[in-house]
Design a protein around this motif. Structure first.
Motif, mmCIF file in Angstrom:
data_model
loop_
_atom_site.group_PDB
_atom_site.id
_atom_site.type_symbol
_atom_site.label_atom_id
_atom_site.label_comp_id
_atom_site.label_asym_id
_atom_site.label_seq_id
_atom_site.Cartn_x
_atom_site.Cartn_y
_atom_site.Cartn_z
ATOM 1 N N LEU A 1 -3.433 12.114 74.877
ATOM 2 C CA LEU A 1 -3.901 12.890 73.725
ATOM 3 C C LEU A 1 -4.155 14.350 74.092
ATOM 4 N N ALA A 2 -3.564 15.253 73.322
ATOM 5 C CA ALA A 2 -3.804 16.682 73.490
ATOM 6 C C ALA A 2 -4.538 17.238 72.284
ATOM 7 N N VAL A 3 -4.375 16.590 71.124
ATOM 8 C CA VAL A 3 -4.999 17.029 69.879
ATOM 9 C C VAL A 3 -5.732 15.839 69.261
ATOM 10 N N LEU A 4 -7.009 16.043 68.932
ATOM 11 C CA LEU A 4 -7.812 14.983 68.328
ATOM 12 C C LEU A 4 -8.709 15.594 67.249
ATOM 13 N N HIS A 5 -8.478 15.174 66.012
ATOM 14 C CA HIS A 5 -9.272 15.661 64.876
ATOM 15 C C HIS A 5 -10.069 14.490 64.298
ATOM 16 N N LEU A 6 -11.390 14.589 64.408
ATOM 17 C CA LEU A 6 -12.287 13.528 63.948
ATOM 18 C C LEU A 6 -13.383 14.050 63.028
ATOM 19 N N LEU B 1 0.462 8.346 72.052
ATOM 20 C CA LEU B 1 -0.065 9.365 71.136
ATOM 21 C C LEU B 1 -0.423 10.648 71.873
ATOM 22 N N VAL B 2 0.029 11.774 71.342
ATOM 23 C CA VAL B 2 -0.376 13.083 71.854
ATOM 24 C C VAL B 2 -1.219 13.828 70.824
ATOM 25 N N ALA B 3 -1.121 13.419 69.560
ATOM 26 C CA ALA B 3 -1.929 14.034 68.504
ATOM 27 C C ALA B 3 -2.395 12.944 67.541
ATOM 28 N N GLU C 1 -8.518 13.779 79.624
ATOM 29 C CA GLU C 1 -8.512 15.094 80.263
ATOM 30 C C GLU C 1 -7.474 16.043 79.686
ATOM 31 N N ASN C 2 -6.506 15.534 78.923
ATOM 32 C CA ASN C 2 -5.431 16.367 78.379
ATOM 33 C C ASN C 2 -5.753 16.983 77.026
ATOM 34 N N ILE C 3 -6.911 16.662 76.454
ATOM 35 C CA ILE C 3 -7.250 17.195 75.134
ATOM 36 C C ILE C 3 -7.403 18.708 75.205
ATOM 37 N N LYS C 4 -6.610 19.378 74.358
ATOM 38 C CA LYS C 4 -6.658 20.838 74.256
ATOM 39 C C LYS C 4 -7.340 21.269 72.961
ATOM 40 N N THR C 5 -7.189 20.454 71.905
ATOM 41 C CA THR C 5 -7.789 20.759 70.607
ATOM 42 C C THR C 5 -8.606 19.564 70.147
ATOM 43 N N LEU C 6 -9.881 19.815 69.880
ATOM 44 C CA LEU C 6 -10.790 18.770 69.421
ATOM 45 C C LEU C 6 -11.605 19.312 68.260
ATOM 46 N N THR C 7 -11.540 18.630 67.132
ATOM 47 C CA THR C 7 -12.435 18.959 66.020
ATOM 48 C C THR C 7 -13.285 17.740 65.752
#
Length: 168
Positions: free
Chosen positions: A128-133, A107-109, A147-153
């Motif tokens: 994971l680069a994108v994680l929306h929670l 998973l990357v998003a 460490e690769n997360i670029k977008t986190l909500t």
């Protein structure tokens, strides 16, 4: 006798080549069998999730890279752990209270916003680069391995649980 010995050698070499061509490592056979695993064989607990997977019209597990099951009234993700080729998973706006994505390591998003999640473990999802929670009921989350997360909500009260807030 000379011809008989040559014939015997020819038969032996033919047999050896035949065996070598028919053989193969069990690892190769395993990969071939996994590559042929059909999506219809997965036991999903939730019929809405199963239908969403089948609606992709793909046949094999390794072909399913993106799955968008937004607003499908999904309550359980049991079975999703078998979708090991997933790169993007969107289960936003459903009725999930928990999810196990520990085996979905490609998973990357990951989009899980607007559910009722109280806990999630993404420690195995290091790509994971994108994680929306956002809009869940999470109390805390550990992103140490991500460490690769670029977008986190995520909801502010989750980030600022207790007296520890970023930047303080």
């Amino acid at each position: 006798m000379c011809c008989t010995s040559k014939s015997k050698l020819l038969i032996i070499f033919s047999f050896i080549f035949l065996l070598a061509g028919c053989g193969g490592s069990s690892d190769n056979n395993t990969i071939t069998n996994e590559a042929k695993t059909k999506l219809t064989r997965i036991n999903f607990r939730d019929d809405n999730l199963k239908q969403c997977v089948l609606d992709t019209r793909l046949e094999n597990i390794e072909d399913l890279k993106i799955l968008d099951c937004t607003e499908k009234s999904i309550e359980s993700t049991l079975g999703i752990e078998q979708l090991t080729a997933l790169n993007i998973l969107n289960l936003g706006d459903n009725e999930l209270t928990d999810i196990d994505v520990s085996k979905n390591t490609t998973l990357v998003a990951l989009f899980l916003n607007k559910n009722q999640l109280t806990n999630i473990d993404v420690s195995n999802n290091t790509s994971l680069a994108v994680l929306h929670l956002d809009n869940n009921q999470l109390i805390s989350i550990d992103l140490t391995n991500n460490e690769n997360i670029k977008t986190l909500t995520i909801d502010v009260d989750v980030i600022c649980s207790g007296n520890v807030c970023p930047g303080q």
